[in-house]
Design an enzyme around this catalytic site. Structure first.
Site, mmCIF file in Angstrom:
data_model
loop_
_atom_site.group_PDB
_atom_site.id
_atom_site.type_symbol
_atom_site.label_atom_id
_atom_site.label_comp_id
_atom_site.label_asym_id
_atom_site.label_seq_id
_atom_site.Cartn_x
_atom_site.Cartn_y
_atom_site.Cartn_z
ATOM 1 N N ASP A 66 -16.809 -15.113 2.680
ATOM 2 C CA ASP A 66 -17.567 -15.652 3.808
ATOM 3 C C ASP A 66 -18.908 -14.945 3.964
ATOM 4 O OD1 ASP A 66 -16.372 -13.226 4.537
ATOM 5 O OD2 ASP A 66 -14.991 -14.129 5.958
ATOM 6 N N ASN A 135 -6.572 -11.399 15.305
ATOM 7 C CA ASN A 135 -6.019 -12.690 15.731
ATOM 8 C C ASN A 135 -5.390 -13.451 14.560
ATOM 9 O OD1 ASN A 135 -8.170 -13.611 14.249
ATOM 10 N ND2 ASN A 135 -9.233 -14.632 15.933
ATOM 11 N N HIS A 137 -6.791 -14.154 11.637
ATOM 12 C CA HIS A 137 -7.674 -14.946 10.759
ATOM 13 C C HIS A 137 -7.734 -14.354 9.349
ATOM 14 C CE1 HIS A 137 -11.581 -12.643 12.102
ATOM 15 N NE2 HIS A 137 -11.114 -12.105 11.001
ATOM 16 N N GLU A 142 -10.421 -19.184 11.769
ATOM 17 C CA GLU A 142 -9.932 -18.738 13.071
ATOM 18 C C GLU A 142 -8.675 -19.527 13.459
ATOM 19 O OE1 GLU A 142 -11.061 -16.090 14.135
ATOM 20 O OE2 GLU A 142 -13.212 -16.038 14.522
HETATM 21 C C1 F6R Z 1 -14.422 -10.493 5.926
HETATM 22 C C2 F6R Z 1 -13.302 -11.342 6.329
HETATM 23 C C3 F6R Z 1 -12.547 -11.088 7.592
HETATM 24 C C4 F6R Z 1 -12.009 -9.659 7.655
HETATM 25 C C5 F6R Z 1 -11.219 -9.456 8.948
HETATM 26 C C6 F6R Z 1 -10.747 -8.017 9.104
HETATM 27 O O1 F6R Z 1 -14.964 -10.910 4.704
HETATM 28 O O2 F6R Z 1 -13.038 -12.275 5.648
HETATM 29 O O3 F6R Z 1 -11.474 -11.987 7.667
HETATM 30 O O4 F6R Z 1 -11.163 -9.430 6.561
HETATM 31 O O5 F6R Z 1 -12.011 -9.793 10.043
HETATM 32 O O6 F6R Z 1 -11.855 -7.189 9.234
HETATM 33 P P1 F6R Z 1 -11.714 -5.595 9.181
HETATM 34 O O7 F6R Z 1 -11.304 -5.249 7.805
HETATM 35 O O8 F6R Z 1 -13.083 -5.097 9.523
HETATM 36 O O9 F6R Z 1 -10.682 -5.238 10.196
#
Ligand code: F6R
Length: 247
Positions: A66, A135, A137, A142
């Protein structure tokens, strides 16, 4: 879904990547890569292995999961900058083999469609590495994201904006939209590995392993996939009754 509980999920993940690359017989190995706090340790281990000549990226093609919409790739918060700093600037990957959605594209929908197409033309993803949001995701899918979704532009939830505000000067500076691989894009990967560290991820892992498969917890949709492993530390696994399964 398999569960590995590791004292060092980043090292465990890097070891698995090393093995997969050594086993690979294809001309090109297609790897999907996340950003965020969780994978930093994995990237440090990959860079170390690369320096010790244990990992070779010369035939690896990468697709990031992303990117924020409206953020220039040179901006420090851009996922492009993150990848350069944590991985790409330190390994032997060919520049033309790096793919990250362009959040500054004039037509973001066309950019997403072209990204999805490029993944397909590359033969699909061999190994998908992801983190998980509090959450549930995966990438920026989301809660409520459709199971048949492809790479697209999405609105970030208020929760995600608040969680990610730690990388910006304030929550108001966090982009409200992102380009993300879809749930179907992810589920089409031949192997999926999710990293989860810290108590804040415990509820998402509980939903993933011990709840129903529902788009309210996107991570639980991975129950539908035949080759998914979650590598968690003890804190992230602290609410689980599920016992670790051998890989
Ligand atoms: C980032 C991504 C997000 C993160 C998620 C956890 O490329 O795809 O889904 O993996 O938000 O983020 P952290 O590792 O910062 O807790």
């Amino acid at each position: 879904m398999k569960l590995i509980i590791s004292q060092n999920p980043g090292l465990t993940a890097a070891e698995i990547l090393k093995t997969r690359l050594q086993e690979n017989k294809k001309k090109t190995f297609v790897l999907a890569l996340p950003t965020g706090g969780t994978p930093v340790e994995m990237y440090k281990n990959i860079v170390r292995m690369h320096k010790n000549k244990k990992i070779d990226f010369s035939n690896v093609l990468t697709f990031n999961l992303d990117e924020y919409a409206g953020v220039d790739k040179c901006c420090p918060q851009a996922y492009c900058s993150f990848m350069e700093e944590n991985l790409f600037g330190q390994i032997d990957i060919k520049r033309e083999n790096i793919n990250i959605p362009n959040g500054m594209a004039k037509d973001l929908n066309a950019e997403c469609a072209a990204y999805e197409d490029k993944i397909k033309k590359a033969g699909g993803i061999d190994l998908f590495f992801g983190g998980v949001g509090e959450n549930g995701h995966i990438a920026f899918n989301e809660p409520g994201s459709p199971v048949d979704s492809l790479t697209r532009v999405v609105d970030l939830t208020e929760d995600t904006i608040n969680v990610n505000s730690r990388f910006f000067s304030c929550a108001a500076d966090v982009p409200k939209q992102a380009l993300t691989m879809g749930v179907k894009t992810i589920l089409s990967s031949r192997e999926i590995i999710i990293l989860a560290t810290g108590k804040k991820k415990a509820e998402a892992l509980k939903a993933a392993f011990e709840g129903p498969s529902t788009s309210e917890w996107i991570i639980s949709l991975l129950q539908k996939h035949q080759n998914t492993t979650v590598i968690a530390d003890a804190d992230a696994a602290s609410l689980l009754k599920t016992k670790p399964g051998n890989i």
